[in-house]
Design a protein around this motif. Sequence first.
Motif, short mmCIF file in Angstrom:
data_model
loop_
_atom_site.label_atom_id
_atom_site.label_comp_id
_atom_site.label_asym_id
_atom_site.label_seq_id
_atom_site.Cartn_x
_atom_site.Cartn_y
_atom_site.Cartn_z
N ASP A 47 64.44 75.24 54.59
CA ASP A 47 65.66 75.97 54.23
C ASP A 47 65.83 77.22 55.07
OD1 ASP A 47 66.35 74.10 52.35
OD2 ASP A 47 65.67 75.28 50.61
N ASP A 88 64.58 77.80 58.09
CA ASP A 88 64.92 77.40 59.47
C ASP A 88 66.40 77.04 59.57
OD1 ASP A 88 62.38 77.84 60.41
OD2 ASP A 88 61.76 75.74 60.29
N ASN A 89 66.91 76.30 58.59
CA ASN A 89 68.33 75.95 58.59
C ASN A 89 69.20 77.19 58.47
OD1 ASN A 89 67.76 73.24 58.82
ND2 ASN A 89 67.81 72.86 56.63
N PHE A 90 68.80 78.13 57.62
CA PHE A 90 69.55 79.39 57.46
C PHE A 90 69.59 80.16 58.77
CE2 PHE A 90 69.21 83.99 56.71
CZ PHE A 90 70.45 84.23 56.15
N ARG A 91 68.46 80.24 59.45
CA ARG A 91 68.39 80.96 60.72
C ARG A 91 69.31 80.31 61.77
NH1 ARG A 91 62.70 81.33 63.48
NH2 ARG A 91 62.83 79.33 62.48
N LYS A 92 69.30 78.99 61.84
CA LYS A 92 70.16 78.29 62.80
C LYS A 92 71.64 78.49 62.45
CE LYS A 92 66.76 74.71 63.79
NZ LYS A 92 66.36 73.32 63.53
N ARG A 93 71.97 78.42 61.16
CA ARG A 93 73.35 78.59 60.73
C ARG A 93 73.83 80.02 61.02
NH1 ARG A 93 72.66 76.78 55.92
NH2 ARG A 93 72.33 78.78 54.92
N THR A 94 72.97 81.01 60.79
CA THR A 94 73.33 82.40 61.06
C THR A 94 73.57 82.63 62.56
OG1 THR A 94 72.01 83.11 59.17
CG2 THR A 94 72.57 84.79 60.77
N LYS A 100 74.56 80.42 64.72
CA LYS A 100 75.82 79.75 65.07
C LYS A 100 77.01 80.60 64.61
CE LYS A 100 78.38 75.49 64.32
NZ LYS A 100 78.47 74.25 63.54
N GLU A 101 76.93 81.17 63.41
CA GLU A 101 78.02 82.01 62.91
C GLU A 101 78.20 83.27 63.75
OE1 GLU A 101 77.01 82.70 58.82
OE2 GLU A 101 77.64 80.69 58.20
N LYS A 102 77.09 83.84 64.23
CA LYS A 102 77.18 85.01 65.11
C LYS A 102 77.91 84.68 66.40
CE LYS A 102 73.14 87.71 63.74
NZ LYS A 102 71.83 88.21 64.17
N GLU A 104 80.09 82.26 66.85
CA GLU A 104 81.50 82.03 66.53
C GLU A 104 82.24 83.35 66.32
OE1 GLU A 104 81.42 79.39 63.19
OE2 GLU A 104 80.85 77.66 64.41
#
Length: 196
Positions: A68, A70-76, A78-80, A82
């Motif tokens: 979870d 690792d997924n949060f870090r990747k999502r964050t 990506k959002e940065k 964007e």
Amino acid sequence: MPEDKKIKLENEDGDRADINADLANADNINLDGEKKDVAPDLGLVTENEKLKAELAAKTDRLLRLQADFDNFRKRTAKEKLELAATVEQAFLKDLLPLLDNLGRASEAVEGESGDAEKFRKGIKMIRLETIAAMGKHGLEPIETEGKMFDPNFHQAVGTVKDESKEDGMIAAEFQSGYMARGRVIRPSMVQVVNNA
């Protein structure tokens, strides 16, 4: 640690003997000194299985939490990216009118009826629009006129004697400095009064 205790034994003939006995393992040894086959304690076996199940559950939970995170870090990340792209696009959109005005100014110079006054006004308008567009994104000029020299905001590139101004006052600005959201991104290049 085994608990040793002396046991006194007496047989039918009246013979006596002192024996050191390991009372901790006494339940597992018969009177001939041989180990007895002992059935495992079901309570301990159940407790052991329970602890193994708890360990497996906690290991699984830890692995899930790590996934979870690792997924949060990747999502964050990506959002940065964007968000940065959105900010960059908004900034570029604000600069488009400047490009239009630069095009008009160059057309005015190239035409036969090129008027120097129109050109000067056009350039001044472009400068003001540039400052306004960048100001929308947090850019603000550093004030130098009538200010004392401050190394946090100004870069001294020379000194001058001027009896009408006090030492340390800014005499002239050679290049404008700017701040963005309270941080200096380029200090003002100035000349400072030094009457000494």
